[in-house]
Design a protein around this motif. Structure first.
Motif, PDB file in Angstrom:
ATOM      1  N   GLU A 291      -2.318   1.071  -2.330  1.00 18.76           N
ATOM      2  CA  GLU A 291      -1.749  -0.059  -3.073  1.00 18.76           C
ATOM      3  C   GLU A 291      -2.826  -0.902  -3.753  1.00 18.76           C
ATOM      4  N   ILE A 292      -4.079  -0.757  -3.288  1.00 24.56           N
ATOM      5  CA  ILE A 292      -5.195  -1.530  -3.840  1.00 24.56           C
ATOM      6  C   ILE A 292      -6.368  -0.599  -4.110  1.00 24.56           C
ATOM      7  N   THR A 293      -6.989  -0.725  -5.271  1.00 18.35           N
ATOM      8  CA  THR A 293      -8.209   0.003  -5.613  1.00 18.35           C
ATOM      9  C   THR A 293      -9.200  -0.983  -6.217  1.00 18.35           C
TER      10      THR A 293
ATOM     11  N   GLN B 189      -7.243  -3.364  -8.803  1.00 22.51           N
ATOM     12  CA  GLN B 189      -5.913  -2.960  -9.260  1.00 22.51           C
ATOM     13  C   GLN B 189      -4.982  -2.986  -8.047  1.00 22.51           C
ATOM     14  N   MET B 190      -3.813  -3.648  -8.206  1.00 22.55           N
ATOM     15  CA  MET B 190      -2.912  -3.863  -7.076  1.00 22.55           C
ATOM     16  C   MET B 190      -1.476  -3.589  -7.497  1.00 22.55           C
ATOM     17  N   SER B 191      -0.761  -2.871  -6.622  1.00 22.77           N
ATOM     18  CA  SER B 191       0.644  -2.592  -6.890  1.00 22.77           C
ATOM     19  C   SER B 191       1.342  -2.283  -5.570  1.00 22.77           C
TER      20      SER B 191
ATOM     21  N   VAL C 147       1.453  -2.458 -12.388  1.00 25.27           N
ATOM     22  CA  VAL C 147       0.150  -2.550 -11.723  1.00 25.27           C
ATOM     23  C   VAL C 147      -0.555  -3.807 -12.209  1.00 25.27           C
ATOM     24  N   ALA C 148      -1.001  -4.636 -11.270  1.00 21.55           N
ATOM     25  CA  ALA C 148      -1.797  -5.817 -11.611  1.00 21.55           C
ATOM     26  C   ALA C 148      -3.267  -5.417 -11.676  1.00 21.55           C
ATOM     27  N   THR C 149      -3.968  -5.860 -12.699  1.00 17.55           N
ATOM     28  CA  THR C 149      -5.405  -5.593 -12.846  1.00 17.55           C
ATOM     29  C   THR C 149      -6.110  -6.922 -13.036  1.00 17.55           C
ATOM     30  N   ILE C 150      -6.901  -7.329 -12.023  1.00 18.80           N
ATOM     31  CA  ILE C 150      -7.549  -8.649 -12.026  1.00 18.80           C
ATOM     32  C   ILE C 150      -9.028  -8.524 -11.740  1.00 18.80           C
TER      33      ILE C 150
END
Length: 204
Positions: A134-136, A182-184, A191-194
């Motif tokens: 879920e997180i990279t 990247q989180m989803s 996908v959130a990219t912060i």
């Protein structure tokens, strides 16, 4: 009369011999010409030792070695469609203690601990991205990192409008700077990219 037949026989034999000899020499000339033609073709096909390689056969830098990383993804949206994420702090340590489980861990390289705030923007209870898959995380060269598998943050389901805070731990080579997350969540459609801002503080 007998002498006439003898003369005719001798002439015939001589004619046959002359024809055979002429044919043999003609065949030898043909064979020699064929061999010369083949030798010339082979010589034309061998490149000159002093001549450079053609452009399409010369090695290029791009064709040598393994593909190089192309850099991390660009931060785009903080929302995965269910939660809106933000990094609230980072830390570095050679060890990590999980207070919830009472377990202590030692890093293979260095732990980067990232504190996350996840605000629920959906319409029904859900869990934010918190686990491997879920997180990279990405460094500046585009190399990707998964969360430390021995540490699984426990996050209760969050009601719409509420915010959850928790930490995600990465075991990375010492000195690695994580720049993008990247989180989803498993229920999220996007996908959130912060950005992953690190304080550089070291402990442990």
């Amino acid at each position: 009369m007998k002498n006439t037949w003898i003369i005719i026989a001798v002439v015939a034999i001589l004619s046959l011999g002359a024809g055979f000899i002429g044919g043999w020499f003609s065949y030898q000339a043909y064979l020699a010409a064929s061999l010369q033609s083949v030798a010339e073709d082979l010589q034309d096909g061998v490149p000159d030792e002093d001549s450079p390689l053609d452009d399409d056969t010369a090695p290029t830098p791009d064709s040598e070695g393994a593909p190089q990383p192309q850099g991390p993804p660009e931060p785009a949206s903080a929302s995965d469609g269910v939660f809106e994420y933000a990094v609230t702090g980072t830390d570095r340590s050679g060890t990590y203690k999980d207070d919830d489980l009472g377990e202590a861990y030692r890093a293979g390289g260095e732990f980067v601990i990232i504190s996350i705030s996840a605000g629920h923007v959906g319409n029904s209870p859900a869990s934010p991205a918190a686990a491997a898959g879920e997180i990279t995380a990405y460094d500046a060269d585009g190399r990707s990192y998964a969360p430390f598998s021995d540490h699984l943050p426990y996050v209760d389901e969050v009601n719409p409008g509420n915010t959850a805070t928790y930490s995600v731990v990465f075991d990375v080579p010492k000195g690695t700077e994580l720049v993008v997350l990247q989180m989803s969540g498993y229920e999220a459609p996007d996908v959130a990219t912060i950005g992953a801002t690190e304080s550089g503080r070291t402990s442990g």
